[in-house]
Scaffold this active site. Structure first.
Site, short mmCIF file in Angstrom:
data_model
loop_
_atom_site.label_atom_id
_atom_site.label_comp_id
_atom_site.label_asym_id
_atom_site.label_seq_id
_atom_site.Cartn_x
_atom_site.Cartn_y
_atom_site.Cartn_z
N ASP A 281 14.76 28.77 -6.97
CA ASP A 281 15.34 28.70 -5.89
C ASP A 281 16.52 29.44 -5.99
OD1 ASP A 281 17.30 27.28 -7.28
OD2 ASP A 281 16.86 25.43 -6.16
N ASP B 285 8.20 20.95 -3.67
CA ASP B 285 9.24 20.37 -4.73
C ASP B 285 9.99 19.40 -4.35
OD1 ASP B 285 12.23 21.46 -5.10
OD2 ASP B 285 11.28 22.42 -3.53
#
Length: 376
Positions: free
Chosen positions: A92, A271
């Site tokens: 990320d 996720d």
């Protein structure tokens, strides 16, 4: 990166596909265990590979940037070499972590100024240097730097935040296209849709993101305080616009029920820290429902953790034994529970994939959603 859709469900937006990266193939829909600081908490990589059957894991740009630091990762040859994980990695951008530092960060047109949660030192993230950091980490899939808007934000704030994210995206994408990978394999870059809980903003953002022609697209800013039904509505709104021939990644979501509902609405990648975090605190997800392993009722229950065999540990340890470990505060309890929960999540998306191919995904999903919410 390539994405091939192998089968579309006839009764929903669910689909099964294959993502191909230089570090391996990922079968979608897929769940990615969270490896925040170069490790998935309480789990060895050989367990992730051989027992849990993880195909890709997630690393966190913010945390890896602070510790062990980019210099160390570059000296190691990237995160794959540093931690020994030889399959795909997604990072990320650090946007959510910066968002979480409410009192220790300031946003401006240039980027985000924040103070480290470790030592209070001052740092700056910009759309460009976040690309550079992820180049150094060596992720197969990189994320654009964005502002993660709170789920309770008012319309004007959400609109300004979304527009800032779009401007940052243009800069980040340009920098990505002007730079090269550092370790001899390809990397790809996903834009992130924002817009909070406002359908018109989500549509505008999805259209803007689609026009950038990324190889995949992420949906951010959900599961951050908004009602669950509103989250599902925003997924539907966004997926009406995002390209169908590219993978869609719903960031940070969520419960097993959330995942099945999102698969039905056309999401491919997920996720969440929930399997390991809840596992470390004694909560197990199973194909019959949720168990609190500290409950007295498991004291003399010598049956497997999940009698349907959704995890490799099921036949190895009983409910009574795992309860004993938690009550005794043994570290092994957290390890067994984390492995079990991750294996369950991977089993669940694998079953979803099978039912998409079989043509009965929607009916199977309805039954599973009801079961998964039960407290045992």
């Amino acid at each position: 990166m390539n994405f091939d859709i192998q089968h579309n469900d006839l009764n929903s937006q669910a689909r099964a596909g294959i993502i191909t990266t230089d570090h391996g193939v990922i079968e979608t829909p897929i769940f990615m265990p969270v490896g925040t600081v170069a490790s998935v908490k309480a789990v060895h990589f050989h367990e992730l590979r051989d027992d849990i059957k993880a195909q890709i894991i997630l690393g966190n740009t913010y945390h890896l940037y602070l510790r062990p630091g980019i210099d160390t990762l570059e000296r190691a040859g990237g995160l794959h070499k540093f931690n020994g994980w030889d399959r795909p990695i997604l990072t990320d951008s650090g946007g959510f972590q910066v968002f979480s530092l409410t009192g220790n960060r300031k946003l401006n047109e240039e980027g985000a100024v924040f103070r480290s949660h470790i030592d209070g030192s001052k740092h700056v993230f910009t759309p460009e240097n976040v690309v550079d950091i992820q180049r150094s980490i060596g992720a197969d899939i990189m994320m654009a730097f964005d502002e993660c808007t709170p789920g309770t934000a008012d319309y004007n704030y959400a609109k300004k935040s979304m527009e800032l994210t779009h401007r940052w995206l243009k800069r980040g994408l340009q920098h990505f296209r002007e730079t090269e990978p550092k370790y001899g394999y390809n990397q790809t870059f996903f834009p992130i849709v924002q817009g909070c809980v406002y359908p018109d903003l989500r549509r505008e953002s999805a259209k803007f993101i689609s026009d950038q022609s990324g190889e995949g697209n992420a949906i951010g800013g959900l599961a951050v305080g908004e009602p669950t039904e509103k989250m599902y509505e925003m997924i539907e709104v966004v997926n009406e616009i995002l390209p169908k021939d590219k993978p869609r990644y719903l960031m940070g979501v969520g419960t097993p029920q959330n995942i099945l509902e999102a698969i039905e609405r056309g999401v491919d990648m997920f996720d969440c820290v929930m399997p390991t975090r809840n596992g470390r605190n004694g909560m197990l997800f199973t194909s019959q429902g949720i168990m609190n392993m500290r409950n007295e009722k498991w004291k003399n229950d010598f049956s497997p953790l999940d009698e349907n065999g959704t995890s490799y540990v099921d036949q190895s340890y009983s409910k009574a034994y795992l309860r004993h470990l938690f009550i005794s505060k043994e570290l092994l309890a957290m390890q067994i529970a984390s492995i079990h929960n991750l294996a369950f999540y991977l089993w669940l998306v694998g079953e979803a994939r099978k039912h998409i191919f079989a043509g009965d995904f929607s009916s199977w999903k309805r039954e599973m959603v009801e079961i998964l919410g039960r407290r045992l």
